[in-house]
Design a protein around this motif. Sequence first.
Motif, PDB file in Angstrom:
ATOM      1  N   HIS A  36      75.216 -51.456   5.709  1.00  0.00           N
ATOM      2  CA  HIS A  36      74.915 -52.857   5.430  1.00  0.00           C
ATOM      3  C   HIS A  36      74.685 -53.016   3.933  1.00  0.00           C
ATOM      4  CE1 HIS A  36      74.047 -54.220   9.664  1.00  0.00           C
ATOM      5  NE2 HIS A  36      74.120 -52.898   9.791  1.00  0.00           N
ATOM      6  N   LEU A  37      75.364 -53.996   3.345  1.00  0.00           N
ATOM      7  CA  LEU A  37      75.160 -54.336   1.941  1.00  0.00           C
ATOM      8  C   LEU A  37      74.441 -55.677   1.910  1.00  0.00           C
ATOM      9  CD1 LEU A  37      75.597 -53.899  -1.096  1.00  0.00           C
ATOM     10  CD2 LEU A  37      77.865 -54.913  -0.834  1.00  0.00           C
ATOM     11  N   LEU A  38      73.147 -55.639   1.578  1.00  0.00           N
ATOM     12  CA  LEU A  38      72.305 -56.835   1.556  1.00  0.00           C
ATOM     13  C   LEU A  38      72.050 -57.210   0.100  1.00  0.00           C
ATOM     14  CD1 LEU A  38      69.749 -55.672   4.282  1.00  0.00           C
ATOM     15  CD2 LEU A  38      71.849 -56.979   4.620  1.00  0.00           C
ATOM     16  N   VAL A  39      72.734 -58.241  -0.374  1.00  0.00           N
ATOM     17  CA  VAL A  39      72.704 -58.614  -1.784  1.00  0.00           C
ATOM     18  C   VAL A  39      71.726 -59.766  -1.999  1.00  0.00           C
ATOM     19  CG1 VAL A  39      74.093 -59.439  -3.735  1.00  0.00           C
ATOM     20  CG2 VAL A  39      75.104 -57.882  -2.047  1.00  0.00           C
ATOM     21  N   ASP A  40      70.810 -59.565  -2.959  1.00  0.00           N
ATOM     22  CA  ASP A  40      69.875 -60.619  -3.358  1.00  0.00           C
ATOM     23  C   ASP A  40      70.588 -61.607  -4.277  1.00  0.00           C
ATOM     24  OD1 ASP A  40      67.863 -59.249  -2.002  1.00  0.00           O
ATOM     25  OD2 ASP A  40      67.183 -58.204  -3.795  1.00  0.00           O
ATOM     26  N   PRO A  41      70.034 -62.810  -4.435  1.00  0.00           N
ATOM     27  CA  PRO A  41      70.636 -63.770  -5.368  1.00  0.00           C
ATOM     28  C   PRO A  41      70.854 -63.135  -6.745  1.00  0.00           C
ATOM     29  CG  PRO A  41      68.948 -64.853  -4.087  1.00  0.00           C
ATOM     30  CD  PRO A  41      68.867 -63.371  -3.758  1.00  0.00           C
ATOM     31  N   ILE A  42      71.977 -63.463  -7.343  1.00  0.00           N
ATOM     32  CA  ILE A  42      72.416 -62.835  -8.589  1.00  0.00           C
ATOM     33  C   ILE A  42      71.971 -63.668  -9.786  1.00  0.00           C
ATOM     34  CG2 ILE A  42      74.464 -62.140  -9.891  1.00  0.00           C
ATOM     35  CD1 ILE A  42      75.825 -61.862  -7.041  1.00  0.00           C
ATOM     36  N   SER A  62      69.641 -57.121  -7.567  1.00  0.00           N
ATOM     37  CA  SER A  62      69.445 -55.937  -6.740  1.00  0.00           C
ATOM     38  C   SER A  62      70.135 -56.135  -5.397  1.00  0.00           C
ATOM     39  CB  SER A  62      67.954 -55.656  -6.539  1.00  0.00           C
ATOM     40  OG  SER A  62      67.338 -56.725  -5.862  1.00  0.00           O
ATOM     41  N   PHE A  63      70.385 -55.020  -4.757  1.00  0.00           N
ATOM     42  CA  PHE A  63      70.914 -55.052  -3.401  1.00  0.00           C
ATOM     43  C   PHE A  63      70.427 -53.820  -2.659  1.00  0.00           C
ATOM     44  CE2 PHE A  63      74.330 -53.147  -5.971  1.00  0.00           C
ATOM     45  CZ  PHE A  63      74.565 -51.959  -5.301  1.00  0.00           C
TER      46      PHE A  63
END
Length: 135
Positions: A36-42, A62-63
């Motif tokens: 799972h790739l969980l990406v935070d707001p960039i 971060s992710f």
Amino acid sequence: MYEIFKNISIVNDWIFQYARQDFQNLYDSDELTKVHLLVDPIKILTNFDDYGGAESTDYSGSFMLVKSSDIDEDYDTHYQNYIKPIINDSTDIIKNYVKCETNFTLVSWSTIEIINALDYNFSGVIVNYTISDNE
């Protein structure tokens, strides 16, 4: 950056989630055996030259790159089964894609191991990154 992370997920058959951290904890999936790739707001930062022209754009954030794990396993089992494969394989996939398939430059990259994160008991790594696009 969003598109890059999403494309990497599609190509590698990973689960992709783009959301704030509190929303990621509400995430519900039947695909618990996949990465799972969980990406935070960039965060996007535009750098300007002396004349006000855009020189470059930095993307940072971060992710989490994780797999669902068993809460009852000890640390060594978590490390061998979830963390080590992600550090050795999955993070390299992202770094190599950014370096080889885009015009971006990796400025910084740091990882921290995590165990039993969120409601799905995800184990893997949190990556903090800064990537620059020199326009």
